[in-house]
Design an enzyme around this catalytic site. Structure first.
Site, short mmCIF file in Angstrom:
data_model
loop_
_atom_site.label_atom_id
_atom_site.label_comp_id
_atom_site.label_asym_id
_atom_site.label_seq_id
_atom_site.Cartn_x
_atom_site.Cartn_y
_atom_site.Cartn_z
N SER A 9 1.06 -1.07 -0.02
CA SER A 9 0.04 0.59 -0.13
C SER A 9 0.85 1.00 0.36
CB SER A 9 -0.92 0.14 1.27
OG SER A 9 -0.31 -0.38 2.50
N LYS B 61 0.65 5.10 6.67
CA LYS B 61 0.01 6.03 5.65
C LYS B 61 0.99 7.23 5.47
CE LYS B 61 -2.87 2.33 4.31
NZ LYS B 61 -2.93 2.04 3.09
#
Length: 226
Positions: A35, A89
């Site tokens: 990701s 993230k």
């Protein structure tokens, strides 16, 4: 039992201190998914500063003392508001920011971001599943960093403008078309931020053609993240 505890008291105190250190001061976080490609790769282990933003009660999300403000562009580890899973993230939206996305282009406070140095590369979603990927440099205000798009993959590339609530943050994965982030889990309260990842500590390539390989990526060891 008492004798065993007494004889091993030093070792047990060491384990307790080590555990408290990892939960309150510094930690390391293995990267299990794609990701954050191309910034982080599966097999990387990142060093996380748990005191980057807040002093917390160990093993909890209880903030004892705010220390600094999270910044746009920071790479953070967090407890997902959608179930508590640990994620990593990048902060793209601060409290009060207006965030939207059109065709994969991030729009911040009414201004579409620029994407420079576009190029097409080969990427593997899984062993034996090659796809074309587009990499570019995203120009966040005050911070530029690499991102990746997967044009052949179904993904959420559009959402209407929303305002980031007070004391919350909007997070995206750098691998924009293969990331469970604020597009799906919503904005993230500050207390859910665990810490800031700032270096790759060690790295290994464990995704070979047969799905398993372990070879050090020496060039990524002790490298700073941006």
């Amino acid at each position: 039992m008492r004798r065993t505890l007494r004889e091993n008291r030093g070792f047990l105190l060491f384990l307790l201190g080590f555990g408290l250190f990892r939960t309150a001061v510094a930690d390391w976080n293995p990267i299990p998914s794609a990701s954050m490609r191309p910034t982080l790769l599966e097999g990387d282990v990142v060093l996380v500063n748990r005191l980057a933003y807040d002093l917390k009660l160990p093993l909890t999300d209880v903030v004892l003392l705010p220390l600094a403000e999270p910044q746009r562009g920071d790479i953070v580890t967090l407890s997902s508001p959608a179930g508590g899973t640990r994620l990593i993230k990048r902060i793209v939206g601060l409290p009060g920011d207006r965030i939207a996305m059109q065709g994969g282009v991030l729009i911040l406070n009414g201004q579409p971001l620029a994407y420079t140095d576009r190029r097409t590369v080969g990427e593997q979603l899984a062993p034996g599943w090659p796809v074309a990927a587009v990499r570019a440099t995203e120009q966040l205000p005050g911070h530029s960093h690499a991102v990746q798009f997967l044009p052949g993959v179904t993904a959420r590339r559009d959402f209407a403008e929303r305002t980031v609530p007070a004391d919350e943050f909007f997070l995206l994965g750098d691998n924009r078309d293969n990331s469970e982030d604020s597009r799906y889990i919503g904005t993230v309260p500050r207390e859910k931020l665990i810490g800031r990842a700032h270096h790759v500590l060690v790295a290994a390539d464990w995704l070979g053609e047969d799905g398993w390989r372990m070879a050090p990526r020496w060039g990524r060891w002790f490298t700073a993240l941006r």
